[in-house]
Design a protein around this motif. Sequence first.
Motif, short mmCIF file in Angstrom:
data_model
loop_
_atom_site.label_atom_id
_atom_site.label_comp_id
_atom_site.label_asym_id
_atom_site.label_seq_id
_atom_site.Cartn_x
_atom_site.Cartn_y
_atom_site.Cartn_z
N ILE A 98 0.82 -1.21 0.00
CA ILE A 98 0.00 0.00 0.00
C ILE A 98 0.86 1.26 0.00
N ARG A 99 2.09 1.15 0.45
CA ARG A 99 2.98 2.31 0.42
C ARG A 99 3.26 2.79 -0.99
N HIS A 100 3.11 1.90 -1.97
CA HIS A 100 3.43 2.24 -3.36
C HIS A 100 2.19 2.59 -4.17
N VAL A 101 1.02 2.63 -3.52
CA VAL A 101 -0.22 2.96 -4.23
C VAL A 101 -0.45 4.47 -4.16
N ASP A 102 -0.73 5.04 -5.31
CA ASP A 102 -1.05 6.47 -5.40
C ASP A 102 -2.42 6.69 -4.75
N GLN A 103 -2.43 7.32 -3.58
CA GLN A 103 -3.68 7.48 -2.83
C GLN A 103 -4.57 8.56 -3.44
N ASN A 104 -4.06 9.34 -4.38
CA ASN A 104 -4.88 10.36 -5.03
C ASN A 104 -5.54 9.84 -6.30
N SER A 105 -4.70 9.39 -7.24
CA SER A 105 -5.24 8.91 -8.51
C SER A 105 -5.34 7.40 -8.59
N GLY A 106 -4.83 6.71 -7.57
CA GLY A 106 -4.86 5.26 -7.61
C GLY A 106 -3.77 4.70 -8.49
N GLY A 107 -3.66 3.39 -8.52
CA GLY A 107 -2.64 2.72 -9.31
C GLY A 107 -1.39 2.49 -8.51
N ALA A 124 -9.84 -4.42 8.30
CA ALA A 124 -10.51 -3.11 8.43
C ALA A 124 -9.52 -1.95 8.38
N ASN A 125 -8.33 -2.18 7.83
CA ASN A 125 -7.34 -1.13 7.70
C ASN A 125 -7.75 -0.20 6.54
N GLN A 126 -8.12 1.03 6.87
CA GLN A 126 -8.72 1.93 5.88
C GLN A 126 -7.79 2.30 4.72
N PRO A 127 -6.47 2.46 4.91
CA PRO A 127 -5.64 2.77 3.74
C PRO A 127 -5.74 1.73 2.63
N PHE A 128 -5.96 0.45 2.98
CA PHE A 128 -6.14 -0.56 1.95
C PHE A 128 -7.37 -0.24 1.11
N ARG A 129 -8.47 0.07 1.79
CA ARG A 129 -9.71 0.38 1.08
C ARG A 129 -9.55 1.64 0.24
N LYS A 130 -8.98 2.68 0.83
CA LYS A 130 -8.86 3.95 0.12
C LYS A 130 -8.02 3.82 -1.14
N GLY A 131 -6.94 3.05 -1.06
CA GLY A 131 -6.08 2.87 -2.22
C GLY A 131 -6.80 2.16 -3.36
N VAL A 132 -7.60 1.15 -3.02
CA VAL A 132 -8.33 0.43 -4.05
C VAL A 132 -9.44 1.30 -4.63
N ILE A 133 -10.18 1.99 -3.77
CA ILE A 133 -11.27 2.85 -4.25
C ILE A 133 -10.73 3.94 -5.17
N ALA A 134 -9.61 4.56 -4.79
CA ALA A 134 -9.03 5.59 -5.66
C ALA A 134 -8.69 5.02 -7.02
N THR A 135 -8.17 3.80 -7.03
CA THR A 135 -7.80 3.16 -8.30
C THR A 135 -9.03 2.86 -9.14
N LEU A 136 -10.02 2.25 -8.54
CA LEU A 136 -11.22 1.87 -9.29
C LEU A 136 -11.97 3.10 -9.79
N ASP A 137 -12.09 4.13 -8.95
CA ASP A 137 -12.80 5.34 -9.37
C ASP A 137 -12.11 6.02 -10.54
N HIS A 138 -10.79 6.18 -10.44
CA HIS A 138 -10.08 6.91 -11.49
C HIS A 138 -9.99 6.11 -12.79
N MET A 139 -9.84 4.79 -12.70
CA MET A 139 -9.88 3.99 -13.93
C MET A 139 -11.26 4.07 -14.57
N ALA A 140 -12.30 4.00 -13.77
CA ALA A 140 -13.66 4.01 -14.31
C ALA A 140 -14.00 5.33 -14.98
N GLU A 141 -13.40 6.42 -14.54
CA GLU A 141 -13.67 7.74 -15.11
C GLU A 141 -12.58 8.20 -16.07
N GLY A 142 -11.47 7.49 -16.13
CA GLY A 142 -10.33 7.94 -16.93
C GLY A 142 -10.44 7.59 -18.40
#
Length: 682
Positions: free
Chosen positions: A193-202, A226-244
Amino acid sequence: MTDLPTENRLRGETSPYLLQHADNPVHWLAWGPDAFAIAQAHNRPILLSVGYAACHWCHVMAHESFENQEVADILNDHFVSIKVDREERPDVDQIYQHALALLGQQGGWPLTMFLTPKGEPFWGGTYFPRESAYGRPGFVDVLRRIAELYAHEPQTIEKNRAALCEALADLGRAAAPGTIAPDHLDDAAHLLIRHVDQNSGGFGGAPKFPQPFLFTFLWRAWLRTANQPFRKGVIATLDHMAEGGIYDHLGGGFARYAVDARWLVPHFEKMLYDNAQLLGLYTLAWQSERKPLYKQRIEETITWLAREMRVENAGFAAALDADSEGEEGKYYVWRAAEIGEILGVEDARTFAEAYDVTPSGNWEGRTILNRLHRVGHFDEAEERALAPMRARLRAEREKRPRPGRDDKVLADWNGLAIEALSFAGLVFDRPDWIDLATSAFTFITTNLSADDGNRLYHSYCAGRAQHRALLDDYANMIAAALALHEATQDPRYVDQARQWAEIVEDDFGDSPHGGYFNASKQADDLIVRPKTVHDTAVPAGNATMISNLARLFYLTGHAVYRQRAEAAVAAFGGEPGRSVVPLASYFNACDALWNMVQIVIRGYGPAAQRLRRAVYDQPVPARVVQIIDPDTRLPDGHPAAGKGLMDGAPTAYVCKGVTCSAPITDPDDLRDHLRSLSSALE
């Protein structure tokens, strides 16, 4: 025959990629014993060129070099030239990509390797311009230098060959064994998760690849911890891919990767394996998030698969090309004036605001449709208003010359698609999607089966099945069979999975050490049989087999499946000490083996179906679901064996390890119990 070829011999092939090169002046040969016999008879070095039909830079190198008579004359006079479709022969590609990495170079396609007449590599690269450019040596100069070295400095060739072959031998040796424990999975998730872009995902920076297996692993880690950074990193990725721009907003489906860090500019080819895996990931995330955006992308992508990717109205084609009319992305991009003419002033203005359309464009003067400026902020009314505009533009786009389609039906990639469609069909209660999966499965078992009816071929194209199946083919088709069993409860799918599992054990098993080789023991045209658990663009076959064996154990009660799974886990248990990045599917498979949830529904009729629907309202990625009659006997040792109906009503039992829940007859109670299994949802 060992005479040197006097013409291009690719015209008899079925691969769309090889046929793209069938009119080159190069005297190409396909990979096989004839090519090596010719090289050995005449002591010529081999030029090995590996690519695929949807590869943009493969097309560039073809136009610049392989269609050029000067280049062809050098190749025909000094080399034996072999052309390989990496999708037809991923086993060949894997070996020589690894050889290139050993040379300290970044892999990719086109892959350009120089081999001895026995197929042993001694030098290589990827794309070469015909003349020196982009900081790369010119292909003409490279060919002349290699020919000179081979003729006059054999000691240099031998030094490189010996070093590479010694290192390549490690691919076929026992993997790093060791012991892996459940806490290692969460430790790996924290590292990744340290290597996941928490803004744009990926993962990391540009270019960005979807890597669905990695984000599936992080999502499962969130469900466990229930570690929230895991969820946030995936959501950022899925959201930005879906809209990109990586997503085709008019036709559905995702491109292979984005060349930038925002997911705006895709490398425009669409691959079956990416879209299959993304369907599974978006479906898993939707079970928790219930985002309309995810459901819409799932529906649109499956519609695209059904509309544009089916072969003979059943199996799925491998890919759509990036290029049309000789230009990358031309089919997909727009000018603002075109949209204005099609939609009219008011609708064009609304559409432009939603999809980043401007007169100057966002890529080379044209517009890649995207909604990155408003990620996740389109409401239902806006989506309804935009839908007919998208439909009108897609209808107009259909009039353009289309990108080429690679019509190969590959067993391994179709297995991924079948599994994803089955899962999505259950979650969204779409029997038509399960029908798509069933048709594809029947196509594979009918058209890609060998004479004995069980062994598989890897590829089917133009009415011909060919190339011995690899581990990934069997592993993914076993997973597909088990997914269809879950979707249909037809026991024949389990029977088929068990038959294929025995072939894998007999033909691919490394019985002294555990785990499986990537190629069959019958493979006689490879310099090494690799054995690996590393994911590439697709999940590692060994990882998929661990998960398959776990499910077969829990379904049948036969201990041999668990023993094989545990042996494979141990065979690669030392790998996390080297790197966790390529091991996401291995970690997911370990999770399935250790934490499988067994859900048994006894009974039939509407009440049983309501219980079944409740199962898929919650994310339980490691699960085995059985719907059985009241009198059906479960395997000995199953924790729900002997448990029956409660008060004569259809009854569910949720089991983990050796214990089961109390009998459940109410769908809401079943949902609540399944939620309680996840630390993130309880």
